[in-house]
Design a protein around this motif. Structure first.
Motif, mmCIF file in Angstrom:
data_model
loop_
_atom_site.group_PDB
_atom_site.id
_atom_site.type_symbol
_atom_site.label_atom_id
_atom_site.label_comp_id
_atom_site.label_asym_id
_atom_site.label_seq_id
_atom_site.Cartn_x
_atom_site.Cartn_y
_atom_site.Cartn_z
ATOM 1 N N GLN A 266 0.697 -1.301 -0.029
ATOM 2 C CA GLN A 266 -0.119 0.011 0.145
ATOM 3 C C GLN A 266 0.857 1.295 -0.002
ATOM 4 O O GLN A 266 0.092 2.584 -0.092
ATOM 5 N N GLY A 267 1.904 1.171 0.238
ATOM 6 C CA GLY A 267 2.985 2.432 0.364
ATOM 7 C C GLY A 267 2.801 2.982 1.649
ATOM 8 O O GLY A 267 2.280 2.517 2.614
ATOM 9 N N LEU A 268 3.273 4.039 1.522
ATOM 10 C CA LEU A 268 3.538 4.745 3.097
ATOM 11 C C LEU A 268 2.281 5.497 3.652
ATOM 12 O O LEU A 268 1.932 5.345 4.897
ATOM 13 N N ARG A 269 1.213 5.472 2.723
ATOM 14 C CA ARG A 269 -0.093 5.751 3.068
ATOM 15 C C ARG A 269 -0.905 4.953 3.844
ATOM 16 O O ARG A 269 -1.730 5.286 4.713
ATOM 17 N N GLY A 270 -0.602 3.681 3.611
ATOM 18 C CA GLY A 270 -1.176 2.757 4.251
ATOM 19 C C GLY A 270 -0.656 2.353 5.679
ATOM 20 O O GLY A 270 -1.215 1.350 6.153
ATOM 21 N N LEU A 271 0.518 2.835 5.772
ATOM 22 C CA LEU A 271 1.153 2.632 7.217
ATOM 23 C C LEU A 271 0.356 3.301 8.387
ATOM 24 O O LEU A 271 1.152 4.329 8.590
ATOM 25 N N THR A 272 -0.254 2.408 8.935
ATOM 26 C CA THR A 272 -1.095 3.289 10.108
ATOM 27 C C THR A 272 -0.780 2.248 11.365
ATOM 28 O O THR A 272 -0.670 0.854 11.083
ATOM 29 N N THR A 273 -1.261 2.903 12.364
ATOM 30 C CA THR A 273 -1.021 1.880 13.431
ATOM 31 C C THR A 273 -1.998 0.909 13.526
ATOM 32 O O THR A 273 -1.781 -0.584 13.757
ATOM 33 N N ARG A 274 -3.076 1.109 13.164
ATOM 34 C CA ARG A 274 -4.092 -0.020 13.268
ATOM 35 C C ARG A 274 -4.031 -0.915 12.034
ATOM 36 O O ARG A 274 -4.086 -1.936 12.149
ATOM 37 N N ALA A 275 -3.398 -0.506 10.953
ATOM 38 C CA ALA A 275 -2.929 -1.500 9.656
ATOM 39 C C ALA A 275 -2.059 -2.445 10.338
ATOM 40 O O ALA A 275 -2.015 -3.751 9.951
ATOM 41 N N VAL A 276 -1.029 -2.003 10.925
ATOM 42 C CA VAL A 276 0.038 -2.689 11.543
ATOM 43 C C VAL A 276 -0.415 -3.685 12.434
ATOM 44 O O VAL A 276 0.031 -4.808 12.497
ATOM 45 N N THR A 277 -1.246 -3.239 13.488
ATOM 46 C CA THR A 277 -1.570 -4.109 14.379
ATOM 47 C C THR A 277 -2.375 -5.387 14.126
ATOM 48 O O THR A 277 -2.358 -6.475 14.369
ATOM 49 N N THR A 278 -3.276 -4.958 12.941
ATOM 50 C CA THR A 278 -4.145 -5.779 12.545
ATOM 51 C C THR A 278 -3.656 -6.875 11.589
ATOM 52 O O THR A 278 -3.774 -8.205 11.659
#
Length: 228
Positions: free
Chosen positions: A53-65
């Motif tokens: 997803q690139g940098l835009r997809g790098l969120t805390t929620r996305a990483v923990t999920t």
């Protein structure tokens, strides 16, 4: 606490200030892992997201999920997204330094050491160009964002420090002196490595990249002379 004790205490802790090897809270399924194992799990998840997803997809929620852990574990390991970014940069930098300049440890002369180091770094990129592209995007973003500027500056400073240390070691071993300050030679090596890699990422010309490494190693090594 004296200075020696303080330094030992710092060395025993991770970049986010926690004791190395301590156990964090358990994740899904009741599995207990050390804090270092949890950090590795989250970093692997972050790299997968960056690829997809690139940098835009790098969120805390996305990483923990993706990692299948709670937000509490994420904050225990990194404290914030900035802590995650710094850890990503540290892991990539450590891998690059170990693979590239570790390959030059047994070289008999400065030119060979430089050649082996530059070539190993190029080969690391050739093996997995996608990962470097994404992490390079992460570094560029860090340099543009005020809250992420420190990790980018830290990444470059550590790389330069490691190269300068190698240059000093090679010179002492071969009884040579550099005609320019080692800090300046280290900056030249870093610029050469970056330029070679970036050019290869565009043209994917292996032969040209290897010729560049040959010429660069010879040119930089010419800055070393026998000690008077």
């Amino acid at each position: 606490m004296d200075g020696t004790t303080a330094r030992r205490d710092d060395a025993a802790r991770t970049p986010d200030g926690r004791a190395r090897g301590t156990r964090g809270p358990s994740g899904g399924g009741g599995t207990h892992r050390t804090a270092d194992e949890r950090r590795a799990q989250l970093l692997d998840a972050a790299v997968e997201i960056l690829r997809e997803q690139g940098l835009r997809g790098l969120t805390t929620r996305a990483v923990t999920t993706r990692a299948g852990v709670t937000h509490g574990i994420f904050h225990y390991c990194f404290g914030s997204k900035q802590g995650l970014v710094r850890a990503l940069l540290e892991r990539e930098l450590t891998g690059t330094l170990d693979s590239a300049w570790g390959a030059a440890t047994g070289a008999d002369d400065v030119r060979t050491a430089l050649h082996q180091g530059l070539l190993a770094q190029l080969d690391r990129v050739r093996t997995d160009p996608g990962r470097l592209v994404l992490l390079d995007e992460l570094v560029r973003a860090a340099r543009q964002e005020p809250d992420l500027e420190d990790p980018a500056a830290w990444e470059q400073a550590r790389y330069l420090t490691e190269i300068e240390s190698r240059l000093d070691t090679w010179a002492r071993t071969a009884d040579l002196v550099w005609l320019a300050p080692t800090a300046d030679v280290a900056a030249l090596v870093l610029a050469t490595a970056d330029g070679t890699v970036r050019t290869w990422l565009v043209d994917r010309d292996d032969a040209r990249a290897r010729r560049t490494v040959d010429l660069a190693a010879t040119a930089i090594a010419s800055l070393a002379r026998e000690r008077p």
